[in-house]
Design an enzyme around this catalytic site. Structure first.
Site, PDB file in Angstrom:
ATOM      1  N   GLU A   8       0.823  -1.212   0.000  1.00 48.70           N
ATOM      2  CA  GLU A   8       0.000   0.000   0.000  1.00 48.70           C
ATOM      3  C   GLU A   8       0.861   1.268   0.000  1.00 48.70           C
ATOM      4  O   GLU A   8       0.526   2.260  -0.629  1.00 48.70           O
ATOM      5  CB  GLU A   8      -0.967   0.007   1.186  1.00 48.70           C
ATOM      6  CG  GLU A   8      -2.140  -0.944   1.010  1.00 48.70           C
ATOM      7  CD  GLU A   8      -2.973  -0.662  -0.243  1.00 48.70           C
ATOM      8  OE1 GLU A   8      -3.005   0.485  -0.707  1.00 48.70           O
ATOM      9  OE2 GLU A   8      -3.582  -1.611  -0.765  1.00 48.70           O
ATOM     10  N   TYR A  67      -5.425   7.084   4.337  1.00 46.21           N
ATOM     11  CA  TYR A  67      -5.589   6.078   3.283  1.00 46.21           C
ATOM     12  C   TYR A  67      -4.899   4.768   3.665  1.00 46.21           C
ATOM     13  O   TYR A  67      -5.517   3.698   3.625  1.00 46.21           O
ATOM     14  CB  TYR A  67      -5.026   6.579   1.934  1.00 46.21           C
ATOM     15  CG  TYR A  67      -4.947   5.441   0.963  1.00 46.21           C
ATOM     16  CD1 TYR A  67      -6.084   4.989   0.323  1.00 46.21           C
ATOM     17  CD2 TYR A  67      -3.739   4.765   0.749  1.00 46.21           C
ATOM     18  CE1 TYR A  67      -6.045   3.890  -0.520  1.00 46.21           C
ATOM     19  CE2 TYR A  67      -3.686   3.666  -0.090  1.00 46.21           C
ATOM     20  CZ  TYR A  67      -4.839   3.229  -0.720  1.00 46.21           C
ATOM     21  OH  TYR A  67      -4.794   2.135  -1.532  1.00 46.21           O
ATOM     22  N   ASP A 123      -8.349   6.767  -2.230  1.00 52.02           N
ATOM     23  CA  ASP A 123      -7.175   7.262  -2.963  1.00 52.02           C
ATOM     24  C   ASP A 123      -7.664   7.934  -4.248  1.00 52.02           C
ATOM     25  O   ASP A 123      -8.871   8.104  -4.449  1.00 52.02           O
ATOM     26  CB  ASP A 123      -6.186   6.113  -3.239  1.00 52.02           C
ATOM     27  CG  ASP A 123      -6.746   5.099  -4.224  1.00 52.02           C
ATOM     28  OD1 ASP A 123      -7.946   5.202  -4.576  1.00 52.02           O
ATOM     29  OD2 ASP A 123      -5.995   4.213  -4.651  1.00 52.02           O
TER      30      ASP A 123
END
Ligand code: SF4
Length: 360
Positions: free
Chosen positions: A43, A126, A144
């Site tokens: 991520e 996020y 995102d």
């Protein structure tokens, strides 16, 4: 008419999207696993970076640092070297810092709750939502750029996606749409939809699994969304870099850890002032930042490079060391190294652009 996303059709939307995702998701190395460390690395790498670029970096990173303990034990230079070329180097520095905290303060266990995980260096809303939902099925909606684009089209959102003031609105929409039973899969499905169907240009609406829910498609306005604030043109800076030879070695310097390209190594460089030539600027920087006198200065090449908010044009010179002891200004380290050893150091991409011009 697009189906309004009221409770009943919201569940239909979630089911439709998840069914599509389970069948059509791309086979990626971080899919189908629930190791929080690996999901976290993926991520972080995926922020601002395309999947196809990330895959190779992810695989090399995991091979080199297979768990949080090995990342915590690594030197910053090792971590930056594996990250070299991926950009946004603060991500790598923060990951290493966070790994140290996990190992030293949290018994090596990555937190599974939002507030503790969110406190780690480099973890924003996020990443916290993405990692915790994917790994622990925690009910947080990740937002995102891909997901904002999908939401803007689904709901005809008139707010620019790159306006900081719109973040809350997009988060609320995403929270409202989230599938609370499978939040991790749902977040991934939204990201995948944005990446391969609801693409920035030419979304493939006719084959989109959720086109009956999409207000922009139903109104034939999908090309109008998302809205964006107009960006200022990126300024271009004229710079110089000086490769100083001392026998068979050259001088490289390390940038401060905070800020752009923090911790990377490069040749002394700086911006050309209005009233000086590139050669004069090169000599001035070498004097100012490493306190050396040089001779035999020769033009080598010119390279161009673009960062997110500005561009640089760099005239590169080579020269010979003449006198002086290295005294650093605004830099944290300096080393005389053989050209063949340069590959051991993490270098900015701009520097890589002229390495082949250096004489061995
Ligand atoms: Fe995006 Fe088109 Fe699907 Fe709407 S129908 S979500 S615009 S791909």
């Amino acid at each position: 008419m697009a189906k309004l996303l009221i409770l009943e059709s919201k569940q239909e939307f979630q089911k439709t999207l998840l069914t599509w995702f389970k069948k059509h998701q791309r086979d990626l190395p971080w899919r189908g696993i629930d190791d929080p460390y690996r999901i976290w690395i993926s991520e972080v790498m995926l922020q601002q970076t395309q999947v196809k670029k990330v895959v190779g970096y992810y695989e090399r990173f995991i091979k080199r640092f297979p768990d949080v303990q090995q990342l915590a034990a690594a030197t910053l230079q090792d971590v930056l070297k594996v990250w070299e070329g991926l950009g946004y180097y603060a991500r790598a520095r923060n990951l290493r810092k966070a790994a140290n905290i996990v190992v030293e303060d949290l018994d090596g266990v990555i937190p599974n709750d939002y507030s503790n995980f969110r406190q780690l260096p480099g973890v924003g809303d996020y990443s916290a939502a993405a990692v915790l939902s994917i790994t622990f099925n925690a009910p947080y909606a990740a937002v995102d750029g891909n997901i904002k684009r999908v939401l803007a089209r689904l709901f005809i959102m008139e707010t620019p996606i790159n306006d900081g003031r719109s973040a809350k609105l997009f988060q609320q929409k995403a929270d409202d749409l989230l599938d609370l039973e499978e939040p991790g899969l749902f977040n991934q499905a939204m990201m995948e939809l944005g990446a391969i169907v609801c693409r920035p240009q030419s979304p493939t609406c006719l084959v989109c699994p959720v086109n009956t829910f999409c207000q922009a498609f139903q109104a034939k306005r999908q090309d109008e969304f998302p809205l964006r604030l107009k960006k200022e043109k990126a300024p271009e800076h004229q710079m110089v870099a000086g490769v100083i030879y001392k026998g068979s070695e050259v001088l490289i310097v390390q940038r401060p850890l905070d800020g752009l390209l923090g911790g990377l190594w490069e040749f002394p460089n700086g911006r050309i002032a209005e009233d000086e030539t590139a050669e004069e600027a090169c000599i001035r920087y070498i004097t100012e930042v490493v306190n050396l006198s040089v001779t035999n200065i020769k033009y080598l090449t010119r390279i161009k490079h673009a960062y997110t908010h500005f561009k640089i044009v760099v005239d590169v010179f080579q020269c010979d060391y003449q006198s002086g002891e290295v005294v650093l200004k605004g830099l944290i380290d300096a080393k005389w190294v053989k050209l063949t050893s340069l590959q051991d150091y993490p270098l900015p991409r701009a520097t890589h652009k002229f390495l082949d011009k250096l004489i061995l």
